[in-house]
Scaffold this active site. Sequence first.
Site, PDB file in Angstrom:
ATOM      1  N   TYR A 153       2.820  10.327   0.349  1.00 56.69           N
ATOM      2  CA  TYR A 153       3.995   9.878   1.088  1.00 56.69           C
ATOM      3  C   TYR A 153       5.272  10.397   0.432  1.00 56.69           C
ATOM      4  O   TYR A 153       5.834   9.774  -0.471  1.00 56.69           O
ATOM      5  CB  TYR A 153       4.029   8.355   1.168  1.00 56.69           C
ATOM      6  CG  TYR A 153       2.801   7.731   1.793  1.00 56.69           C
ATOM      7  CD1 TYR A 153       1.997   8.433   2.685  1.00 56.69           C
ATOM      8  CD2 TYR A 153       2.432   6.413   1.491  1.00 56.69           C
ATOM      9  CE1 TYR A 153       0.876   7.857   3.255  1.00 56.69           C
ATOM     10  CE2 TYR A 153       1.316   5.829   2.067  1.00 56.69           C
ATOM     11  CZ  TYR A 153       0.533   6.558   2.936  1.00 56.69           C
ATOM     12  OH  TYR A 153      -0.579   5.981   3.494  1.00 56.69           O
ATOM     13  N   LYS A 162      -3.531   5.780  -3.510  1.00 57.98           N
ATOM     14  CA  LYS A 162      -4.604   6.671  -3.068  1.00 57.98           C
ATOM     15  C   LYS A 162      -4.760   7.864  -4.005  1.00 57.98           C
ATOM     16  O   LYS A 162      -3.844   8.202  -4.754  1.00 57.98           O
ATOM     17  CB  LYS A 162      -4.332   7.139  -1.632  1.00 57.98           C
ATOM     18  CG  LYS A 162      -4.141   5.955  -0.684  1.00 57.98           C
ATOM     19  CD  LYS A 162      -3.799   6.378   0.717  1.00 57.98           C
ATOM     20  CE  LYS A 162      -3.558   5.163   1.604  1.00 57.98           C
ATOM     21  NZ  LYS A 162      -2.251   4.512   1.317  1.00 57.98           N
ATOM     22  N   GLY A 165      -1.373   1.518  10.327  1.00 61.77           N
ATOM     23  CA  GLY A 165      -0.801   2.011  11.576  1.00 61.77           C
ATOM     24  C   GLY A 165      -1.089   1.145  12.784  1.00 61.77           C
ATOM     25  O   GLY A 165      -1.432   1.678  13.851  1.00 61.77           O
ATOM     26  N   SER A 195       1.634   4.575  14.968  1.00 60.18           N
ATOM     27  CA  SER A 195       2.719   5.456  14.508  1.00 60.18           C
ATOM     28  C   SER A 195       4.071   5.092  15.092  1.00 60.18           C
ATOM     29  O   SER A 195       5.016   5.876  15.017  1.00 60.18           O
ATOM     30  CB  SER A 195       2.418   6.933  14.827  1.00 60.18           C
ATOM     31  OG  SER A 195       1.236   7.349  14.206  1.00 60.18           O
ATOM     32  N   GLY A 196       4.180   3.911  15.707  1.00 63.62           N
ATOM     33  CA  GLY A 196       5.477   3.432  16.160  1.00 63.62           C
ATOM     34  C   GLY A 196       5.621   3.229  17.649  1.00 63.62           C
ATOM     35  O   GLY A 196       6.499   2.484  18.097  1.00 63.62           O
ATOM     36  N   ILE A 197       4.766   3.839  18.451  1.00 61.69           N
ATOM     37  CA  ILE A 197       4.909   3.755  19.905  1.00 61.69           C
ATOM     38  C   ILE A 197       4.729   2.321  20.405  1.00 61.69           C
ATOM     39  O   ILE A 197       5.303   1.935  21.430  1.00 61.69           O
ATOM     40  CB  ILE A 197       3.899   4.699  20.609  1.00 61.69           C
ATOM     41  CG1 ILE A 197       4.188   4.809  22.110  1.00 61.69           C
ATOM     42  CG2 ILE A 197       2.475   4.262  20.344  1.00 61.69           C
ATOM     43  CD1 ILE A 197       5.466   5.511  22.457  1.00 61.69           C
ATOM     44  N   LEU A 198       3.989   1.493  19.650  1.00 64.04           N
ATOM     45  CA  LEU A 198       3.790   0.094  20.044  1.00 64.04           C
ATOM     46  C   LEU A 198       4.876  -0.829  19.493  1.00 64.04           C
ATOM     47  O   LEU A 198       4.803  -2.042  19.679  1.00 64.04           O
ATOM     48  CB  LEU A 198       2.421  -0.407  19.583  1.00 64.04           C
ATOM     49  CG  LEU A 198       1.214   0.084  20.394  1.00 64.04           C
ATOM     50  CD1 LEU A 198      -0.082  -0.328  19.726  1.00 64.04           C
ATOM     51  CD2 LEU A 198       1.270  -0.469  21.821  1.00 64.04           C
ATOM     52  N   ALA A 199       5.854  -0.236  18.838  1.00 70.65           N
ATOM     53  CA  ALA A 199       6.938  -1.056  18.280  1.00 70.65           C
ATOM     54  C   ALA A 199       8.296  -0.492  18.647  1.00 70.65           C
ATOM     55  O   ALA A 199       9.265  -0.649  17.902  1.00 70.65           O
ATOM     56  CB  ALA A 199       6.789  -1.152  16.766  1.00 70.65           C
ATOM     57  N   ASP A 221       0.840  -1.197   0.000  1.00 67.49           N
ATOM     58  CA  ASP A 221       0.000   0.000   0.000  1.00 67.49           C
ATOM     59  C   ASP A 221       0.875   1.246   0.000  1.00 67.49           C
ATOM     60  O   ASP A 221       1.839   1.347   0.767  1.00 67.49           O
ATOM     61  CB  ASP A 221      -0.910   0.020   1.234  1.00 67.49           C
ATOM     62  CG  ASP A 221      -1.715   1.299   1.303  1.00 67.49           C
ATOM     63  OD1 ASP A 221      -2.655   1.437   0.480  1.00 67.49           O
ATOM     64  OD2 ASP A 221      -1.415   2.172   2.145  1.00 67.49           O
TER      65      ASP A 221
END
Length: 336
Positions: free
Chosen positions: A51, A77, A235, A239-243, A46
């Site tokens: 981007y 998109k 996501g 946005s990255g906080i969980l990784a 995707d």
Amino acid sequence: MGIKSLLPGSLGFGTAPLGNMFRSIPDEEATATVEAAWDQGIRYFDTAPFYGAGLSELRLGEVLADRPRDEYVLSTKVGRVILDELEDPADRDLGEKGGLFEHGRANKMVDLYTADATLRSIEDSLKRLQTDRLDIVWVHDVAQDFHGDDWLAVYETARTGAFRVLQNLRDEGVIKAWGLGVNRVEPIELTLDLDEPKPDAFLLAGRYTLLDHNRSLQRLLPAATAQDVDMVVGGPYSSGILAGGQHFEYQKAPADVIAKVERIKALAAGHGVSIKAAALQFALAHPATAAVVPGATRPSRIAEDVAALKENVPAAFWTALRDEQLIAAGAPTPTA
């Protein structure tokens, strides 16, 4: 309707980071990451003109141009047209997402959701992606986070322009499916209430994650399930906080979010669960979810994502999350 039969698997690759999101990424690193996704068996990609002002599409297209087109599914998109005119990426007005792609290309981006702009956007994307066709097209960011109080007017332009064009292209067999790609639930709820046109699926970023899912569970996902409209979860790592990252909602995570993540991590560690496995498997557990599309800019991250889907997550972990009120009581989990 629905796209589950179209997608080659439940794990896709979201290429927003390839547009130099948050940082400037060397071309060779971007190329290696896409190649790693292919080598790990990922066949759904995707992207979007937004981007990096076309940078993500250009980088993805360079790699996929050497792969058999029938072996992968591609979505991009519409809603933004990339011009030859240049501007300072750091000065762009991106609503709540200011500075998101300040390291991207300097080509000027214009928000356009009309019928003509939709066709132009698709034509331009095909060139950047070096392909002759798209499988899925999402109408991008017709929501409050980018358009503020004007979002309903923008949505109406898209409804009478982009929506109808994409439905016609799908009915003619030019594309296989269409829908919205947004970071808010309201545009999707509004679209599900329409008599026409009828989308096949939606890409919802950040609103069905371990950290943020209550609103989606209330009305959106039950309505989508009832209408047989699938959801692609973008996501999934918020946005990255969980990784292991520092961002939430594309900005530096606030203290309350960091504290909640630490609580989830502590429970995960106590049950021998990786935080990535918890995040991906939670998002996929809802029956409306067709796939998750985490992003990455390093090849090693792709292998981690693949391993996270295969990881055994004990039922006791999900029970603990519910007991600690870290997930909604009614949220589906892989074991319940």
